[in-house]
Scaffold this active site. Structure first.
Site, PDB file in Angstrom:
ATOM      1  N   ASN A   9       0.858  -1.194   0.000  1.00 25.07           N
ATOM      2  CA  ASN A   9       0.000   0.000   0.000  1.00 25.07           C
ATOM      3  C   ASN A   9       0.897   1.248   0.000  1.00 25.07           C
ATOM      4  O   ASN A   9       1.732   1.418   0.893  1.00 25.07           O
ATOM      5  CB  ASN A   9      -0.902  -0.042   1.254  1.00 25.07           C
ATOM      6  CG  ASN A   9      -1.821   1.153   1.342  1.00 25.07           C
ATOM      7  OD1 ASN A   9      -1.397   2.278   1.106  1.00 25.07           O
ATOM      8  ND2 ASN A   9      -3.058   0.930   1.708  1.00 25.07           N
ATOM      9  N   HIS A  12       0.976   6.233   1.878  1.00 22.46           N
ATOM     10  CA  HIS A  12       1.717   7.173   2.716  1.00 22.46           C
ATOM     11  C   HIS A  12       2.939   7.773   2.042  1.00 22.46           C
ATOM     12  O   HIS A  12       3.552   8.686   2.579  1.00 22.46           O
ATOM     13  CB  HIS A  12       2.009   6.536   4.073  1.00 22.46           C
ATOM     14  CG  HIS A  12       0.707   6.266   4.784  1.00 22.46           C
ATOM     15  ND1 HIS A  12      -0.169   7.283   5.092  1.00 22.46           N
ATOM     16  CD2 HIS A  12       0.095   5.113   5.148  1.00 22.46           C
ATOM     17  CE1 HIS A  12      -1.266   6.764   5.646  1.00 22.46           C
ATOM     18  NE2 HIS A  12      -1.123   5.454   5.685  1.00 22.46           N
ATOM     19  N   HIS A  45      -5.615   3.750  -1.743  1.00 23.40           N
ATOM     20  CA  HIS A  45      -6.938   4.142  -1.231  1.00 23.40           C
ATOM     21  C   HIS A  45      -7.199   5.582  -1.648  1.00 23.40           C
ATOM     22  O   HIS A  45      -6.528   6.492  -1.176  1.00 23.40           O
ATOM     23  CB  HIS A  45      -6.931   3.996   0.298  1.00 23.40           C
ATOM     24  CG  HIS A  45      -8.236   4.314   0.959  1.00 23.40           C
ATOM     25  ND1 HIS A  45      -8.404   4.221   2.320  1.00 23.40           N
ATOM     26  CD2 HIS A  45      -9.432   4.710   0.462  1.00 23.40           C
ATOM     27  CE1 HIS A  45      -9.655   4.547   2.635  1.00 23.40           C
ATOM     28  NE2 HIS A  45     -10.289   4.862   1.526  1.00 23.40           N
ATOM     29  N   ARG A  47      -9.257   8.379  -1.015  1.00 26.47           N
ATOM     30  CA  ARG A  47     -10.242   8.813  -0.010  1.00 26.47           C
ATOM     31  C   ARG A  47     -11.069   9.967  -0.544  1.00 26.47           C
ATOM     32  O   ARG A  47     -10.608  10.730  -1.402  1.00 26.47           O
ATOM     33  CB  ARG A  47      -9.526   9.235   1.281  1.00 26.47           C
ATOM     34  CG  ARG A  47      -8.864   8.085   2.004  1.00 26.47           C
ATOM     35  CD  ARG A  47      -8.315   8.540   3.349  1.00 26.47           C
ATOM     36  NE  ARG A  47      -9.349   8.642   4.334  1.00 26.47           N
ATOM     37  CZ  ARG A  47      -9.558   7.768   5.329  1.00 26.47           C
ATOM     38  NH1 ARG A  47      -8.767   6.728   5.465  1.00 26.47           N
ATOM     39  NH2 ARG A  47     -10.531   7.944   6.183  1.00 26.47           N
ATOM     40  N   ARG A  51      -6.786  12.987   0.889  1.00 30.92           N
ATOM     41  CA  ARG A  51      -5.703  13.431   1.771  1.00 30.92           C
ATOM     42  C   ARG A  51      -4.363  12.824   1.383  1.00 30.92           C
ATOM     43  O   ARG A  51      -3.323  13.347   1.733  1.00 30.92           O
ATOM     44  CB  ARG A  51      -6.028  13.093   3.223  1.00 30.92           C
ATOM     45  CG  ARG A  51      -6.002  11.627   3.531  1.00 30.92           C
ATOM     46  CD  ARG A  51      -6.213  11.360   4.993  1.00 30.92           C
ATOM     47  NE  ARG A  51      -7.555  11.640   5.420  1.00 30.92           N
ATOM     48  CZ  ARG A  51      -8.099  11.120   6.527  1.00 30.92           C
ATOM     49  NH1 ARG A  51      -7.379  10.348   7.316  1.00 30.92           N
ATOM     50  NH2 ARG A  51      -9.342  11.367   6.855  1.00 30.92           N
ATOM     51  N   GLU A  72      -8.698   0.692  -3.168  1.00 29.11           N
ATOM     52  CA  GLU A  72      -9.521   0.780  -1.950  1.00 29.11           C
ATOM     53  C   GLU A  72     -10.437   1.969  -2.050  1.00 29.11           C
ATOM     54  O   GLU A  72      -9.991   3.075  -2.398  1.00 29.11           O
ATOM     55  CB  GLU A  72      -8.619   0.981  -0.730  1.00 29.11           C
ATOM     56  CG  GLU A  72      -8.022  -0.274  -0.215  1.00 29.11           C
ATOM     57  CD  GLU A  72      -7.272  -0.001   1.074  1.00 29.11           C
ATOM     58  OE1 GLU A  72      -7.566   0.985   1.778  1.00 29.11           O
ATOM     59  OE2 GLU A  72      -6.353  -0.764   1.366  1.00 29.11           O
ATOM     60  N   THR A 103      -8.263   3.887   8.508  1.00 28.47           N
ATOM     61  CA  THR A 103      -9.490   3.088   8.482  1.00 28.47           C
ATOM     62  C   THR A 103      -9.613   2.348   9.811  1.00 28.47           C
ATOM     63  O   THR A 103      -8.870   1.416  10.083  1.00 28.47           O
ATOM     64  CB  THR A 103      -9.433   2.097   7.301  1.00 28.47           C
ATOM     65  OG1 THR A 103      -9.026   2.810   6.141  1.00 28.47           O
ATOM     66  CG2 THR A 103     -10.784   1.461   7.061  1.00 28.47           C
ATOM     67  N   GLU A 153     -11.254  -9.071   3.314  1.00 28.57           N
ATOM     68  CA  GLU A 153      -9.966  -8.734   3.927  1.00 28.57           C
ATOM     69  C   GLU A 153     -10.225  -8.534   5.411  1.00 28.57           C
ATOM     70  O   GLU A 153     -11.023  -7.678   5.803  1.00 28.57           O
ATOM     71  CB  GLU A 153      -9.370  -7.474   3.295  1.00 28.57           C
ATOM     72  CG  GLU A 153      -8.029  -7.115   3.943  1.00 28.57           C
ATOM     73  CD  GLU A 153      -7.193  -6.155   3.122  1.00 28.57           C
ATOM     74  OE1 GLU A 153      -7.304  -6.143   1.885  1.00 28.57           O
ATOM     75  OE2 GLU A 153      -6.414  -5.410   3.747  1.00 28.57           O
ATOM     76  N   HIS A 196      -3.725  -4.324   7.781  1.00 30.98           N
ATOM     77  CA  HIS A 196      -3.827  -3.111   8.593  1.00 30.98           C
ATOM     78  C   HIS A 196      -2.921  -3.211   9.817  1.00 30.98           C
ATOM     79  O   HIS A 196      -3.091  -4.089  10.650  1.00 30.98           O
ATOM     80  CB  HIS A 196      -5.257  -2.782   9.048  1.00 30.98           C
ATOM     81  CG  HIS A 196      -5.425  -1.300   9.290  1.00 30.98           C
ATOM     82  ND1 HIS A 196      -4.989  -0.696  10.435  1.00 30.98           N
ATOM     83  CD2 HIS A 196      -5.904  -0.314   8.503  1.00 30.98           C
ATOM     84  CE1 HIS A 196      -5.216   0.611  10.340  1.00 30.98           C
ATOM     85  NE2 HIS A 196      -5.765   0.874   9.178  1.00 30.98           N
TER      86      HIS A 196
END
Ligand code: PXP
Length: 246
Positions: A9, A12, A45, A47, A51, A72, A103, A153, A196
């Protein structure tokens, strides 16, 4: 035992970029590096508040990736439109709240069964594998199965928090729930993923569940990349996953 895939992922990388605006670090470059380091897929993801990952990032990932993109998204009309335009390999439906930092829990499927069944139907028809991000909760897994999801998931956040906050009883209870619910979901015919909050210290027991075929890991790997580089950080995660699996 089934092969265990690693989805990296890259959200970030975009978080750091957006801290200053501008173009770097570039999430697409991180995705290509992750591919080269052995990631089996890339997760991003988009969003509602954009962000981290942006619409342009998704365009770039769709064009440049050779491994599958796991997109996502929240169960909103806007995200459904975007997913149907891109038709990524997989979509993972997640709960989303503007005020949360990440999340926080799994999707409430049981209470929204009807709406979610209608929501995912066009995504499935478009050829996307639909995954639902849920807690290790029998009711939610049954509901995910009933609405026609192919994949669940399992949210590993509570297990990871308990591990890192040194709450061994909670850790063991959460891990047992993940183990039991991975088996329950597989018996229903669902493909089981997990993710996660996973780190080098927490990944082993989850990777060892024979039903789990994919782990999606982001925040820890991007942080670790500061110290050892992204390729090395991913290679070490892969090594720990393989060691746990054998
Ligand atoms: N899986 C899902 C469905 C997620 O929402 C996230 C976080 O965006 C992850 C995996 C990765 O979590 P982390 O960044 O904590 O590794």
């Amino acid at each position: 035992m089934k092969k265990l895939r690693l989805g990296v992922n890259i959200d970030h990388v975009a978080t750091v970029r957006n801290a200053r605006g501008g173009a770097f670090p570039d999430p697409l470059r991180a995705a290509k590096l992750a591919e080269a380091a052995g990631a089996d897929g890339i997760t991003a993801h988009l969003r509602e508040d954009r962000r981290h990952i942006s619409d342009i990032d998704i365009d770039g990932l769709m064009q440049a990736l050779t491994v599958p993109l796991n997109f996502e998204m929240a169960a909103t009309e806007e995200m459904q439109r975007i997913a149907l335009r891109h038709k990524p390999h997989a979509v993972c439906i997640v709960p989303e709240k503007r005020e949360e930092r990440t999340t926080e829990g799994g999707l409430e499927v049981a209470r929204e069964e009807n709406r979610l069944a209608h929501f995912i139907a066009p995504l499935r028809e478009a050829g996307c594998r639909v995954s639902i991000f849920i807690a290790a909760d029998r009711r939610q897994i049954e509901a995910a199965h009933r609405i026609g999801a192919e994949v669940i998931e399992l949210h590993t956040g509570a297990y990871c928090d308990a591990f890192h906050e040194d709450r061994p009883e909670d850790r063991d209870r959460e891990l047992a729930a993940l183990r039991d619910m991975a088996a329950f979901a597989e018996d229903l015919g669902l493909e089981v993923h997990a993710g996660h909050g996973l780190s080098y210290e927490t990944v082993g027991p989850v990777a060892a569940f024979p039903q789990v075929v994919e782990l999606n890991i982001g925040h820890f790997l991007i942080g670790e990349a500061i110290f050892r580089g992204l390729e090395d950080a991913i290679a070490e995660m892969r090594r720990l996953m393989d060691a746990a699996r054998s």
